[in-house]
Design a protein around this motif. Sequence first.
Motif, mmCIF file in Angstrom:
data_model
loop_
_atom_site.group_PDB
_atom_site.id
_atom_site.type_symbol
_atom_site.label_atom_id
_atom_site.label_comp_id
_atom_site.label_asym_id
_atom_site.label_seq_id
_atom_site.Cartn_x
_atom_site.Cartn_y
_atom_site.Cartn_z
ATOM 1 N N PRO A 176 0.795 -1.233 0.000
ATOM 2 C CA PRO A 176 0.000 0.000 0.000
ATOM 3 C C PRO A 176 0.828 1.285 0.000
ATOM 4 C CG PRO A 176 -0.925 -1.569 1.557
ATOM 5 C CD PRO A 176 0.361 -2.166 1.063
ATOM 6 N N ARG A 177 1.965 1.285 0.702
ATOM 7 C CA ARG A 177 2.741 2.520 0.825
ATOM 8 C C ARG A 177 3.357 2.961 -0.501
ATOM 9 N NH1 ARG A 177 4.289 0.305 6.055
ATOM 10 N NH2 ARG A 177 3.326 1.565 7.698
ATOM 11 N N SER A 178 3.389 2.060 -1.480
ATOM 12 C CA SER A 178 3.995 2.402 -2.774
ATOM 13 C C SER A 178 3.025 3.123 -3.708
ATOM 14 C CB SER A 178 4.505 1.134 -3.464
ATOM 15 O OG SER A 178 3.416 0.290 -3.839
ATOM 16 N N GLY B 34 -7.091 -4.559 -0.630
ATOM 17 C CA GLY B 34 -7.224 -3.528 -1.648
ATOM 18 C C GLY B 34 -6.868 -2.182 -1.053
ATOM 19 N N ALA B 35 -6.147 -1.365 -1.798
ATOM 20 C CA ALA B 35 -5.736 -0.063 -1.274
ATOM 21 C C ALA B 35 -5.976 1.027 -2.307
ATOM 22 C CB ALA B 35 -4.265 -0.098 -0.871
ATOM 23 N N TYR B 36 -6.332 2.204 -1.815
ATOM 24 C CA TYR B 36 -6.492 3.384 -2.659
ATOM 25 C C TYR B 36 -5.936 4.582 -1.893
ATOM 26 C CZ TYR B 36 -8.686 7.422 -4.908
ATOM 27 O OH TYR B 36 -8.909 8.628 -5.513
ATOM 28 N N PRO C 177 -20.483 -3.828 4.356
ATOM 29 C CA PRO C 177 -19.302 -3.226 3.732
ATOM 30 C C PRO C 177 -18.099 -4.156 3.774
ATOM 31 C CG PRO C 177 -19.639 -2.325 5.930
ATOM 32 C CD PRO C 177 -20.846 -3.179 5.631
ATOM 33 N N LEU C 178 -17.120 -3.864 2.934
ATOM 34 C CA LEU C 178 -15.850 -4.566 3.026
ATOM 35 C C LEU C 178 -15.173 -4.212 4.350
ATOM 36 C CD1 LEU C 178 -14.365 -3.986 -0.563
ATOM 37 C CD2 LEU C 178 -15.585 -6.007 0.273
ATOM 38 N N LYS C 179 -14.474 -5.172 4.918
ATOM 39 C CA LYS C 179 -13.791 -4.965 6.192
ATOM 40 C C LYS C 179 -12.617 -4.007 6.012
ATOM 41 C CE LYS C 179 -11.377 -7.536 9.840
ATOM 42 N NZ LYS C 179 -10.859 -8.876 10.238
ATOM 43 N N ARG C 180 -12.533 -3.005 6.874
ATOM 44 C CA ARG C 180 -11.408 -2.070 6.833
ATOM 45 C C ARG C 180 -10.169 -2.734 7.416
ATOM 46 N NH1 ARG C 180 -12.893 3.363 6.159
ATOM 47 N NH2 ARG C 180 -10.645 3.676 5.977
ATOM 48 N N VAL C 181 -9.016 -2.407 6.853
ATOM 49 C CA VAL C 181 -7.746 -2.981 7.302
ATOM 50 C C VAL C 181 -6.823 -1.853 7.751
ATOM 51 C CG1 VAL C 181 -5.690 -4.286 6.603
ATOM 52 C CG2 VAL C 181 -7.954 -4.966 5.765
ATOM 53 N N GLU C 182 -6.259 -1.978 8.928
ATOM 54 C CA GLU C 182 -5.330 -0.977 9.445
ATOM 55 C C GLU C 182 -3.901 -1.416 9.158
ATOM 56 O OE1 GLU C 182 -6.224 1.911 10.601
ATOM 57 O OE2 GLU C 182 -8.376 1.417 10.463
ATOM 58 N N LEU C 183 -3.110 -0.498 8.645
ATOM 59 C CA LEU C 183 -1.706 -0.788 8.348
ATOM 60 C C LEU C 183 -0.878 -0.625 9.616
ATOM 61 C CD1 LEU C 183 -0.209 -1.549 5.765
ATOM 62 C CD2 LEU C 183 0.371 0.858 5.473
ATOM 63 N N GLN C 184 -0.154 -1.664 9.969
ATOM 64 C CA GLN C 184 0.650 -1.629 11.198
ATOM 65 C C GLN C 184 1.948 -0.852 10.971
ATOM 66 O OE1 GLN C 184 -0.592 -2.858 14.063
ATOM 67 N NE2 GLN C 184 -2.429 -3.323 12.844
ATOM 68 N N LEU D 12 -4.438 6.890 2.769
ATOM 69 C CA LEU D 12 -4.614 5.524 2.318
ATOM 70 C C LEU D 12 -5.923 4.939 2.848
ATOM 71 C CD1 LEU D 12 -1.147 3.735 2.626
ATOM 72 C CD2 LEU D 12 -2.579 3.821 0.579
ATOM 73 N N HIS D 13 -6.642 4.228 1.984
ATOM 74 C CA HIS D 13 -7.857 3.511 2.373
ATOM 75 C C HIS D 13 -7.617 2.044 2.024
ATOM 76 C CE1 HIS D 13 -10.085 7.362 2.652
ATOM 77 N NE2 HIS D 13 -9.268 7.707 1.668
#
Length: 513
Positions: A432-434, A451-453, A506-513, A460-461
Motif C-alpha cells: 500500500p505505501r507504494s 485492496g488499497a487506494y 461493507p468490506l472490512k477495513r484494514v489498518e496498516l501496522q 490511504l484507504h
Amino acid sequence: MSNYENNMPQFPEPIWRQQLNLPTYSVLNEDNQTEVVVVGAGISGITTAYLLAKEGKKVTLIEAGKVINGTTGHTTAKITSQHDVIYDHLISHIGLERARQYYESNEQAKQFIENLVKQNNIHCNFEKHDAFLYANTEEGIKKLNKEADAYQQLEIDGELVEQIPFNIPHKKALVMRNQAHFHPVKYLAALLQEMESLGVEVYENTTATDIIEEKHKKAVVQTSNGHKITADFVACCTHFPFFDGLGFYFTRMMAERSYVLAVKTQDTFPNGMYMGVDQTSFSYRSILQDGEKIVLLSGESHQTGQGIPTHQHYEALLKEAKKSLNLDSVLYRWSAQDLITLDKIPFIGKLTHKHDHILVATGYKKWGMTTGTLAALIIRDHILGRKNAFAELYKPQRFQADPSDIKQFIKENADVAKHFVSGKLDKPSKHPRSLNKDEGCAVTVDGERCGAYRDQNGELHIVDTTCTHLGCETEWNSGDRTWDCPCHGSRFSYDGSVVEGPAKKPLKRVELQ
C-alpha cells in the motif's frame, strides 16, 4: 492511470442531477406501520408508490441512499420498445404470442409515461423520436434482417432503411417509429412531489437489510439502524433484490457495466436515437440543456469486475466521440450497472411461489424506463387483486427450459467458480505505501490479499477485498474508483461501503501496522 482525465471530468457524475433543486428526506428513526412498504426510490419504486397512493393505499417508501440516484439516476433514459435486437430472439425462444406481449407491455409503459407527462404538465424534456438500429458488418446486417422479419410478424411500426439522419457509417438500419426519451430525474421529482400530497412517507439513507414474515400475512422490513416497518405488502424495487427468500436471484442474473459520456459537439446532432448492433458499437441520443443540444454517447459493456482496466472504456468512448461527433468538450462521464436474466426478460412479480406478499422487480437489462414503469403497473395490480395481462410473462418463477438458456446458466456459474478460485490464489506483489495519489489496486498486507487506494489528499484507504456476499475477491475499478465483484456484481466504494448489492455489508477495513 492514463491521461484520459485531461479530456474529461475527474470524477464520474451523471448529467441528470445537475442544476436541480431535488427534495431531501429524513432518515427513518422509529418503527413504522403501513399498508405497503416500497424499498428503492428509482423509477420502479417511485412509480409503484405513486400508483398505490393514487388508489388510496397507505405507502412508505425507503431508499438506502438518495432518491433517484441509483441505476435510474445513471440511465440514458430512452423510453422505447426497441430493446436492441430482441424480437427475433423472443419469437424463437418463447413464441410469437409471448413476444407480442413483450412488445405490447413496453408500448403500454411508454404510453403511460407520455400520458402522465401530459396530464400532470411535467416539464421533463419529453420528446418523441424514431429509434434506429444500424449495422456495418455482414453479421450485423443478418441480425437486422431477422429482426425486421420479427417486426413484420409482430406488426411493429418499423422497417429496414438504407439511410438514417445521423451521419455515421452504416450499411443498413432498422427503424422503430414513435419512441421517446426524457429527463428521468425531473419526471420522478414531479411524482415525488405529487406523492407527498397523497400522504406517502419517504425516507432516505434508510437501508433495508431483511424481511421477517409474521402471522396474519404481515411482513416486517428490518433496517440497518434497527428499526422495523410492518406492512401488508413489500415491493422490492432495489435493482438487485435485497431479500432473496431462496429465490437464488444471484445465480439467475448477470451484472453488466456500461459507460456514458455527455458531450458538446461542433456538428449539429440530428433528432432520433441510434444504436449499433455490431460487436463493437455505440448508442447515441441527445438532450436539450439550457437551450443547447448535449449528446449522450454510451457503450463499452462488459461483465462487472472483469475485463480490461475500466478507465480504458472511457478512453474508447472519448476516441469514438472525437471520430463520430466532432467533439467540442466532455461535460460529464458516468457508468451504469444493469442486471440481465438468462432469457432477457425481467423478473416482475412474487418473489417466490411462497411469497404472496413480497414482490420483486429486477433484471431490466438496459431498458428500465419502460420495464421499470411496467413493473410498477404489474405490482400495483397484484396488490389490488386485479388481473394483469402481462404478469404471467414476467413472473420470476417461470422456467423456459431452452437449451441455450441452460447452457448460458452453466457458463455463468462456471465463470463465478473460476473467479472465486483465481481470486483466492492471487497474491499481489505491491505494498500500500507504494501507491501514488489517486491510485488503487490489489495489494498484500501481512501476507493477505487486500485492496488499497490513496486519495487526492494522500490518505490511504485499505480494505479486505473479499466480497461480503459470498466471498469472491473484488477487483479495482479504476474508472469509478470502486471495488467490483466479478461473481455477482456487488460494488463497494474505495472505503469499503456498499455501492450496489447483492452484498449488504461493507468490506472490512484494514489498518496498516
